[in-house]
Each structure stands twice: as structure tokens, then as C-alpha cells.
Design a protein around this motif. Structure first.
Motif, PDB file in Angstrom:
ATOM      1  N   ARG A 142       0.917  -1.115  -0.145  1.00 25.96           N
ATOM      2  CA  ARG A 142      -0.018  -0.067   0.048  1.00 25.96           C
ATOM      3  C   ARG A 142       1.039   1.186   0.074  1.00 25.96           C
ATOM      4  NH1 ARG A 142      -4.425   2.183  -1.187  1.00 25.96           N
ATOM      5  NH2 ARG A 142      -5.647   3.401   0.455  1.00 25.96           N
ATOM      6  N   LEU A 143       0.615   2.259  -0.860  1.00 28.85           N
ATOM      7  CA  LEU A 143       1.168   3.412  -0.806  1.00 28.85           C
ATOM      8  C   LEU A 143       0.134   4.808  -0.640  1.00 28.85           C
ATOM      9  CD1 LEU A 143       3.732   5.166  -1.453  1.00 28.85           C
ATOM     10  CD2 LEU A 143       3.368   4.790  -3.964  1.00 28.85           C
ATOM     11  N   GLU A 189       2.289  12.681  -7.742  1.00 30.92           N
ATOM     12  CA  GLU A 189       0.796  12.271  -7.525  1.00 30.92           C
ATOM     13  C   GLU A 189       0.577  11.294  -8.566  1.00 30.92           C
ATOM     14  OE1 GLU A 189      -2.273  15.056  -6.554  1.00 30.92           O
ATOM     15  OE2 GLU A 189      -3.306  13.920  -8.261  1.00 30.92           O
ATOM     16  N   LEU A 190       0.857  11.514  -9.844  1.00 30.08           N
ATOM     17  CA  LEU A 190       0.241  10.741 -10.822  1.00 30.08           C
ATOM     18  C   LEU A 190       1.078   9.514 -10.912  1.00 30.08           C
ATOM     19  CD1 LEU A 190       0.153  13.325 -13.843  1.00 30.08           C
ATOM     20  CD2 LEU A 190      -1.824  12.203 -12.494  1.00 30.08           C
ATOM     21  N   VAL A 230       0.279   3.478  -9.870  1.00 35.48           N
ATOM     22  CA  VAL A 230       0.562   2.072  -9.420  1.00 35.48           C
ATOM     23  C   VAL A 230      -0.500   1.814  -8.270  1.00 35.48           C
ATOM     24  CG1 VAL A 230       2.874   2.301  -9.693  1.00 35.48           C
ATOM     25  CG2 VAL A 230       2.100   3.045  -7.502  1.00 35.48           C
ATOM     26  N   GLY A 231      -1.665   2.362  -8.281  1.00 37.60           N
ATOM     27  CA  GLY A 231      -2.826   1.922  -7.320  1.00 37.60           C
ATOM     28  C   GLY A 231      -2.670   2.349  -6.167  1.00 37.60           C
ATOM     29  N   GLY A 232      -1.784   3.577  -5.934  1.00 33.96           N
ATOM     30  CA  GLY A 232      -1.700   4.230  -4.402  1.00 33.96           C
ATOM     31  C   GLY A 232      -2.916   5.222  -4.520  1.00 33.96           C
ATOM     32  N   TYR A 233      -2.653   5.871  -3.344  1.00 31.60           N
ATOM     33  CA  TYR A 233      -3.719   6.766  -2.961  1.00 31.60           C
ATOM     34  C   TYR A 233      -3.098   8.215  -2.612  1.00 31.60           C
ATOM     35  CZ  TYR A 233      -8.365   8.296  -0.511  1.00 31.60           C
ATOM     36  OH  TYR A 233      -9.409   8.730  -0.087  1.00 31.60           O
ATOM     37  N   PRO A 235      -9.027   0.255   1.170  1.00 33.89           N
ATOM     38  CA  PRO A 235      -8.851  -0.001  -0.155  1.00 33.89           C
ATOM     39  C   PRO A 235      -8.964   1.009  -1.154  1.00 33.89           C
ATOM     40  CG  PRO A 235     -11.031  -0.644   0.048  1.00 33.89           C
ATOM     41  CD  PRO A 235     -10.706   0.213   1.512  1.00 33.89           C
ATOM     42  N   GLU A 236      -9.024   2.360  -0.739  1.00 37.05           N
ATOM     43  CA  GLU A 236      -9.158   3.433  -1.691  1.00 37.05           C
ATOM     44  C   GLU A 236      -8.048   3.892  -2.517  1.00 37.05           C
ATOM     45  OE1 GLU A 236     -11.863   6.593   0.638  1.00 37.05           O
ATOM     46  OE2 GLU A 236     -10.057   5.553   1.642  1.00 37.05           O
TER      47      GLU A 236
END
Ligand SMILES: NC(=O)c1ccc[n+]([C@@H]2O[C@H](COP(=O)([O-])OP(=O)(O)OC[C@H]3O[C@@H](n4cnc5c(N)ncnc54)[C@H](OP(=O)(O)O)[C@@H]3O)[C@@H](O)[C@H]2O)c1
Length: 279
Positions: free
Chosen positions: A100-101, A138-139, A144-147, A205-206
Motif C-alpha cells: 500500500r502507498l 501524484e500521478l 501504481v494503485g496508490g492513494y 482499499p481506496e
């Protein structure tokens, strides 16, 4: 949200936001690994990959940045190396380790936009190097599915530069009136509010982006007055003046959220400031 034995690697832990993030992580029982900027300079890909390989975290909270807006403008290459490339390195490590990131982004990604409040569905147009390098980071996180959580926060102690709160508190003690703008609008939260949301996001999971903001807005002059009143200090030295031009930043920097990121009032946020950061 309980962290249990989850091991979290935090970058930028020594910063104004980082101290609240560390406090929140510890209160929630997380095991924390917080390399300093010399132990893990994020612009150095191998340092990042090796440190994360060594630490074996189960999640990463990425706060490290060249957060001094003016310094980013005078040293745009450094801003690019730290904020953009550095975040890409952290994102690469996170995707490689499948962890998770969560990333601290900023309302300044809208620095060239006119007409706030800005919600998550507004396309950011960054102007100055701080904004464009933070948006690039941020992009990378989102790819990579981070938040990413965008906010404008306040605290007395910022490493990057003198904070607005500090400016108000020190200026109020002097003889001379001090200018505070009547036409710069924002929806800030206290650093502890952002820290809590960043830490909570480790267990959700956001993905994508959230705007975290107060539900009302105030001008800088109104914020100065509210801060001084909350600390029980006189407000008569405030000189309310309009700002004619805000180079590289919008006068209207308000955020709003379509994803549940609107929190309490600015007055509530200032109460947290006074409780957590007494004079
Ligand atoms: N301040 C705001 O109003 C605001 C608003 C929205 C978002 N943000 C974002 O929130 C985050 C934290 O901001 P802050 O105000 O807490 O900043 P800060 O007080 O300036 O702290 C920056 C942190 O990043 C670390 N750092 C700087 N360069 C680094 C590098 N090359 N490699 C590794 N670490 C490095 C610093 O370590 P050293 O102490 O060792 O230099 C420090 O721990 C940043 O990502 C910023 O863009 C800030």
C-alpha cells in the motif's frame, strides 16, 4: 483504524506533517520505520529500493518533498528530482513489493486554475515548479494503485519555511501592523487532521485522489483573526489588505470534495492547533 503489527515506512517524518503522522501511527499501534533524508534521499533510486528492501514494510506513507514553494521555483531541477523522480522511485518500490502507498499531495496542483472551490473531478493545471513536480509525483502514485490526499494544512512548525500561523503569532507581538490578505481564500485543516486521514488510509482499499478540507472557507485576514482570538491574543495589529496579484497561485485556493473529504469548520481546526500547539 487499528494498525496492529503492520510495519509502515514513513518518508519525511521529521517535517511539520511528519511529526503528527508519527504520533498517529504510534497511537494506532503501527511499527514505524522512518528513514531520514540522509538515510534515504528519495531522488536516489538505489537508496530507495535498497532501503525498502531492507526494511520490508507492509505499507508506505510518502510525505518527503521539497515543500518550500519558493525554493522549488529557484531550484526547479532539485524540485523535479525530489518531488517528481523521488516519488516515482517510491512508487516503483511499492509496486515491486506489492504494498500500500499513501501520498501527501497538495491543493497547489490547481495553481493555474481560476474559480474554486476545486473538487476531485476538476482537472489540475499546475503552474509553478512546486505544483507541477508534486502533480507528477501524484500521478506516479496513482498509476501504481496508490492513494493521494490533497490538502492545505496548518501547523506552527514547518521545516520548509515560516508557517502562516507562526507569522501571525510573531507579528501580533510587535508594534507595527502586519498585512493579512482579504481576498486569498482557502479551506485548510490542522496538520493532525490530515495525519489521521493519511494513517486511516493505510487500511482502506481506496485508490485515486481525495480532497481533505474544512467545510467553510476563510480569507487569510479572517484566519489570522481567528487564530489570535483562539490563543487569547489581541487582533488589533492585523492590517487587512487585498493582494493584487498572487504569482503562480490562485487567490481562490479552496478545495471541496465529492468523495467525503470535507471535515469540520476552520474554527474546529484552529481549536486543535491551540490544544496541540500551545504558546
Ligand atoms: N505545508 C503545506 O501546507 C502542505 C500542503 C499540502 C501538502 N503538503 C505536502 O505535505 C508533505 C509534508 O510537508 P511538510 O510541510 O511537513 O514539509 P517539511 O516540513 O518541509 O518536511 C519535509 C520532509 O521531507 C524530507 N525531505 C526533504 N527532501 C528530502 C529528500 N531529498 N529525501 C528524503 N526526504 C526529504 C525532510 O527531511 P529533512 O528534515 O531531513 O530535510 C522532511 O522530513 C510534502 O509532501 C508537501 O508537499 C504540504
Amino acid at each position: 483504524v487499528e494498525g496492529g503489527e503492520l510495519r509502515v515506512l514513513v518518508t519525511g517524518a521529521s517535517g511539520g506533517l511528519g511529526r503528527y503522522v508519527l504520533r498517529e501511527l504510534k497511537m494506532n499501534g503501527y511499527e514505524v520505520f522512518a528513514p531520514s533524508s540522509s538515510e534515504m534521499p528519495v531522488q536516489n533510486r538505489l537508496y530507495v529500493l535498497n532501503t525498502i528492501e531492507h526494511a520490508q514494510p507492509q505499507a508506505i506513507l510518502h510525505l518527503a518533498a521539497l515543500a518550500n514553494v519558493d525554493r522549488c521555483s529557484t531550484e526547479p531541477e532539485l524540485a523535479m528530482a525530489v518531488n517528481a523522480l523521488g516519488t516515482m522511485h517510491v512508487a516503483e518500490a511499492a509496486v515491486f513489493k506489492r504494498i500500500r502507498l499513501v501520498y501527501a499531495s497538495t491543493n497547489d496542483v490547481f495553481s493555474e486554475c481560476v474559480g474554486g472551490p476545486f473538487s476531485e473531478d476538476r482537472v489540475p493545471v499546475p503552474g509553478m515548479p512546486y505544483s507541477s513536480t508534486k502533480l507528477t509525483g501524484e500521478l506516479a502514485v496513482r498509476a501504481v494503485g496508490g492513494y493521494a490526499i490533497r490538502a492545505n494544512f496548518f501547523t506552527r512548525h514547518c521545516n520548509a519555511k515560516k508557517s502562516f500561523v507562526d507569522y501571525v503569532l510573531t507579528s501580533a507581538k510587535k508594534e507595527d501592523p502586519f498585512p493579512c490578505y482579504t481576498n486569498v481564500l482557502s479551506t485548510p485543516v490542522h496538520a493532525s487532521t490530515l495525519a489521521k486521514r493519511l494513517v486511516d488510509a493505510l487500511m482502506t482499499p481506496e485508490t485515486g485522489v481525495l480532497h481533505l478540507c474544512s467545510y467553510n472557507f476563510m480569507t487569510r485576514a479572517e484566519q489570522a483573526e481567528a487564530i489570535l482570538r483562539a490563543y487569547g491574543l489581541p487582533t488589533d495589529r492585523i492590517s487587512p489588505v487585498p493582494l493584487l496579484e498572487r504569482r503562480g497561485r490562485p487567490l481562490d485556493a479552496r478545495l471541496t470534495s465529492i468523495f467525503g473529504g470535507v471535515v469540520g469548520s476552520i474554527a474546529d481546526e484552529i481549536k486543535k492547533l491551540v490544544t496541540l500547539e500551545p504558546l
